[in-house]
Design a protein around this motif. Structure first.
Motif, PDB file in Angstrom:
ATOM      1  N   ILE A 168      12.725 -13.529 -45.263  1.00 53.83           N
ATOM      2  CA  ILE A 168      12.321 -12.665 -46.373  1.00 53.83           C
ATOM      3  C   ILE A 168      11.270 -11.719 -45.791  1.00 53.83           C
ATOM      4  O   ILE A 168      10.237 -12.167 -45.297  1.00 53.83           O
ATOM      5  N   ILE A 169      11.553 -10.421 -45.841  1.00 58.51           N
ATOM      6  CA  ILE A 169      10.738  -9.461 -45.097  1.00 58.51           C
ATOM      7  C   ILE A 169      10.273  -8.314 -45.983  1.00 58.51           C
ATOM      8  O   ILE A 169      11.061  -7.727 -46.725  1.00 58.51           O
ATOM      9  N   VAL A 170       8.970  -8.006 -45.902  1.00 61.84           N
ATOM     10  CA  VAL A 170       8.412  -6.769 -46.462  1.00 61.84           C
ATOM     11  C   VAL A 170       8.220  -5.841 -45.265  1.00 61.84           C
ATOM     12  O   VAL A 170       7.242  -5.961 -44.530  1.00 61.84           O
ATOM     13  N   PRO A 171       9.166  -4.932 -45.021  1.00 63.70           N
ATOM     14  CA  PRO A 171       9.198  -4.238 -43.736  1.00 63.70           C
ATOM     15  C   PRO A 171       8.417  -2.917 -43.710  1.00 63.70           C
ATOM     16  O   PRO A 171       8.374  -2.192 -44.696  1.00 63.70           O
ATOM     17  N   PRO A 172       7.829  -2.606 -42.553  1.00 66.21           N
ATOM     18  CA  PRO A 172       7.326  -1.238 -42.356  1.00 66.21           C
ATOM     19  C   PRO A 172       8.497  -0.317 -42.014  1.00 66.21           C
ATOM     20  O   PRO A 172       9.590  -0.796 -41.668  1.00 66.21           O
ATOM     21  N   GLU A 173       8.280   0.992 -42.081  1.00 61.27           N
ATOM     22  CA  GLU A 173       9.331   1.904 -41.636  1.00 61.27           C
ATOM     23  C   GLU A 173       9.489   1.748 -40.125  1.00 61.27           C
ATOM     24  O   GLU A 173       8.540   1.437 -39.420  1.00 61.27           O
ATOM     25  N   GLY A 174      10.719   1.981 -39.644  1.00 62.87           N
ATOM     26  CA  GLY A 174      10.964   1.926 -38.212  1.00 62.87           C
ATOM     27  C   GLY A 174      11.481   0.592 -37.715  1.00 62.87           C
ATOM     28  O   GLY A 174      11.648   0.397 -36.510  1.00 62.87           O
ATOM     29  N   ILE A 175      11.752  -0.335 -38.643  1.00 61.03           N
ATOM     30  CA  ILE A 175      12.195  -1.666 -38.237  1.00 61.03           C
ATOM     31  C   ILE A 175      13.659  -1.899 -38.619  1.00 61.03           C
ATOM     32  O   ILE A 175      14.173  -3.016 -38.583  1.00 61.03           O
ATOM     33  N   LEU A 221      12.028  -7.261 -49.333  1.00 71.91           N
ATOM     34  CA  LEU A 221      11.203  -7.380 -50.537  1.00 71.91           C
ATOM     35  C   LEU A 221      10.303  -6.163 -50.703  1.00 71.91           C
ATOM     36  O   LEU A 221       9.842  -5.574 -49.716  1.00 71.91           O
ATOM     37  N   ASP A 222      10.072  -5.760 -51.964  1.00 75.04           N
ATOM     38  CA  ASP A 222       9.049  -4.771 -52.335  1.00 75.04           C
ATOM     39  C   ASP A 222       9.432  -3.331 -52.078  1.00 75.04           C
ATOM     40  O   ASP A 222       8.892  -2.431 -52.711  1.00 75.04           O
ATOM     41  N   ARG A 223      10.352  -3.088 -51.161  1.00 76.57           N
ATOM     42  CA  ARG A 223      10.736  -1.723 -50.809  1.00 76.57           C
ATOM     43  C   ARG A 223      12.162  -1.719 -50.259  1.00 76.57           C
ATOM     44  O   ARG A 223      12.744  -2.779 -50.034  1.00 76.57           O
ATOM     45  N   THR A 224      12.700  -0.546 -50.047  1.00 73.08           N
ATOM     46  CA  THR A 224      14.034  -0.436 -49.454  1.00 73.08           C
ATOM     47  C   THR A 224      13.922   0.309 -48.127  1.00 73.08           C
ATOM     48  O   THR A 224      12.954   1.029 -47.879  1.00 73.08           O
ATOM     49  N   LEU A 225      14.910   0.112 -47.281  1.00 71.97           N
ATOM     50  CA  LEU A 225      14.985   0.827 -46.007  1.00 71.97           C
ATOM     51  C   LEU A 225      16.307   1.582 -45.937  1.00 71.97           C
ATOM     52  O   LEU A 225      17.358   1.022 -46.257  1.00 71.97           O
ATOM     53  N   LYS A 226      16.240   2.820 -45.512  1.00 72.87           N
ATOM     54  CA  LYS A 226      17.443   3.635 -45.392  1.00 72.87           C
ATOM     55  C   LYS A 226      18.357   3.051 -44.316  1.00 72.87           C
ATOM     56  O   LYS A 226      17.906   2.619 -43.258  1.00 72.87           O
ATOM     57  N   LEU A 285      -1.025   6.427 -51.106  1.00 76.98           N
ATOM     58  CA  LEU A 285      -1.122   6.286 -49.658  1.00 76.98           C
ATOM     59  C   LEU A 285      -0.375   7.417 -48.968  1.00 76.98           C
ATOM     60  O   LEU A 285       0.625   7.924 -49.489  1.00 76.98           O
ATOM     61  N   ASN A 286      -0.852   7.783 -47.807  1.00 72.22           N
ATOM     62  CA  ASN A 286      -0.130   8.734 -46.965  1.00 72.22           C
ATOM     63  C   ASN A 286       0.981   7.953 -46.268  1.00 72.22           C
ATOM     64  O   ASN A 286       0.812   7.465 -45.155  1.00 72.22           O
ATOM     65  N   SER A 287       2.098   7.788 -46.961  1.00 68.84           N
ATOM     66  CA  SER A 287       3.125   6.859 -46.509  1.00 68.84           C
ATOM     67  C   SER A 287       4.509   7.346 -46.903  1.00 68.84           C
ATOM     68  O   SER A 287       4.687   7.971 -47.950  1.00 68.84           O
ATOM     69  N   LEU A 288       5.486   7.023 -46.050  1.00 66.73           N
ATOM     70  CA  LEU A 288       6.879   7.320 -46.358  1.00 66.73           C
ATOM     71  C   LEU A 288       7.626   6.090 -46.860  1.00 66.73           C
ATOM     72  O   LEU A 288       8.850   6.112 -46.974  1.00 66.73           O
ATOM     73  N   GLN A 289       6.898   5.024 -47.168  1.00 63.41           N
ATOM     74  CA  GLN A 289       7.536   3.831 -47.710  1.00 63.41           C
ATOM     75  C   GLN A 289       8.197   4.166 -49.044  1.00 63.41           C
ATOM     76  O   GLN A 289       7.647   4.915 -49.853  1.00 63.41           O
ATOM     77  N   SER A 290       9.363   3.572 -49.263  1.00 62.02           N
ATOM     78  CA  SER A 290      10.176   3.937 -50.427  1.00 62.02           C
ATOM     79  C   SER A 290       9.442   3.719 -51.743  1.00 62.02           C
ATOM     80  O   SER A 290       9.536   4.547 -52.658  1.00 62.02           O
ATOM     81  N   GLN A 291       8.698   2.609 -51.862  1.00 62.11           N
ATOM     82  CA  GLN A 291       8.032   2.323 -53.133  1.00 62.11           C
ATOM     83  C   GLN A 291       6.939   3.341 -53.422  1.00 62.11           C
ATOM     84  O   GLN A 291       6.704   3.716 -54.584  1.00 62.11           O
ATOM     85  N   MET A 292       6.266   3.839 -52.380  1.00 59.41           N
ATOM     86  CA  MET A 292       5.218   4.842 -52.557  1.00 59.41           C
ATOM     87  C   MET A 292       5.821   6.196 -52.951  1.00 59.41           C
ATOM     88  O   MET A 292       5.286   6.910 -53.804  1.00 59.41           O
ATOM     89  N   LEU A 293       6.929   6.539 -52.336  1.00 59.44           N
ATOM     90  CA  LEU A 293       7.599   7.799 -52.677  1.00 59.44           C
ATOM     91  C   LEU A 293       8.131   7.759 -54.106  1.00 59.44           C
ATOM     92  O   LEU A 293       8.066   8.763 -54.830  1.00 59.44           O
ATOM     93  N   ASP A 294       8.643   6.608 -54.519  1.00 59.18           N
ATOM     94  CA  ASP A 294       9.151   6.473 -55.889  1.00 59.18           C
ATOM     95  C   ASP A 294       8.022   6.580 -56.917  1.00 59.18           C
ATOM     96  O   ASP A 294       8.187   7.197 -57.979  1.00 59.18           O
ATOM     97  N   ARG A 295       6.878   5.989 -56.619  1.00 59.66           N
ATOM     98  CA  ARG A 295       5.735   6.078 -57.536  1.00 59.66           C
ATOM     99  C   ARG A 295       5.261   7.527 -57.654  1.00 59.66           C
ATOM    100  O   ARG A 295       4.952   7.997 -58.758  1.00 59.66           O
TER     101      ARG A 295
END
Length: 338
Positions: free
Chosen positions: A126-133, A150-155, A190-200
């Protein structure tokens, strides 16, 4: 004394085969029609001798370690620690143990953790991943290991996924502020490209655009609470004559923001209304109490571990990936009332 007891020595001392001892210790006595008398004899010997099985050897032999790897962003954050505890409890009841680690959103550290867990032959992740993984997660999935993100999606990553409706949550919270008379609403994220941050961010922007209002967005490169406070304080100072409300994209950004507002002596909610994404137990006790978007940690944990356990029981049978999107709850408190 001091000599490690092995299956070989148990078999030799009892005058039975190594295979029989192995079947008894792995719970296959009934399946292999081993007598109750012999099972009792083996188990009494094990108890008296203090035999402890080598978990790595057993996992290589059986193909299962009964261990699940949980990798989160930061286990010290209340959101992740709460989820980890509930996942651990449910896993234990189903015969699995959890080992968990924090990535701190570091790609190299995440790769190292995945390799470490592979060496330990964990059964699933079960992984909460950073981008690039993405490549590493796809490789795990291709190897036949069940993975829940978990918590976000990865393209370009097609595995089971559990998230909340981040867009809708912030959209509704911003609309609530507007309906309550606030018109100059900032969004601190956050200055982030994580999916959950972009959606918010998208949810905030949509609510603002629909009402023809001006967006005020501050992106913070989060290092620690003190640095975040300085950046938020500087942003508020520049807009102090304009802003009347702030939505924070995480609860730890909100904590830094509350420190900044206190330092600037801007009273909540008279001078500035506040809403935080992700509730925090201290927000209810803060004076004034802080309006929050509460994530359903129990449901997140339950869905994540249930998906993984289901995969472990039916490994290789169902290739269709599932995406669970859960609603949040806007808890209205004093910080957003005029």
């Amino acid at each position: 004394m001091g000599k490690r007891i092995s299956i070989n020595s148990i078999a030799k001392d009892l005058g039975i085969s190594i295979t029989t001892v192995s079947f008894v210790l792995n719970g296959k006595a009934q399946e292999k029609r081993i007598s109750d008398k012999l099972v009792k004899k083996v188990m009494e010997y094990v108890e008296k001798s203090g035999y402890k099985p080598n978990s790595l050897a057993r996992s290589l032999r059986t193909g299962k370690s009964n261990i699940i790897g949980l990798i989160v962003e930061d286990i010290s954050y209340p959101f992740f620690s709460t989820i980890a505890k509930e996942i651990e409890e449910k896993a234990y009841k189903n015969g699995y143990k959890i080992i968990y680690s924090s990535t701190e959103n570091n790609i190299d550290k995440t790769k190292e953790l995945i390799e470490m867990y592979k060496d330990k032959h964990v059964d699933g992740y079960i992984i909460v991943p950073p981008e690039g993984i993405e490549d590493e997660i796809n490789a795990l999935y291709a190897s036949g290991k069940p993975v829940v993100v978990l918590d976000r999606t990865l393209k370009d990553v097609e595995v089971d996924n559990v998230v909340v409706n981040n867009y809708d949550s912030v959209y509704k919270a911003t609309k609530y502020l507007i309906s309550n008379g606030f018109k100059n609403i900032a969004f601190v994220t956050l200055n982030s490209l994580q999916s959950q941050m972009l959606d918010r961010l998208s949810g905030y922007e949509q609510a603002i655009v629909e009402q023809g209002l001006m967006p005020y967005i501050k992106e913070v490169s989060y290092i620690d609470s003190e640095q975040a406070k300085k950046h938020i304080l500087s942003f508020i100072e520049r807009k102090v004559d304009v802003l009347d409300a702030i939505v924070f994209a995480t609860n730890y950004l909100c904590v830094s923001g509350l420190k900044a507002l206190k330092e600037l002596r801007l009273h909540i909610p008279d001078k500035m209304a506040v809403v935080s994404f992700d509730d925090y137990e201290l927000f209810e006790m803060y004076s004034p109490s802080i309006t929050s978007i509460a994530q359903p940690t129990g449901a997140i944990a339950e869905n994540a571990i249930n998906l993984l356990l289901s995969r472990l029981k039916k490994q290789g049978q169902d290739k269709r990936n599932q995406k669970v999107v859960l609603p949040t709850t806007l808890i209205i408190r004093e910080s957003s009332e005029k």
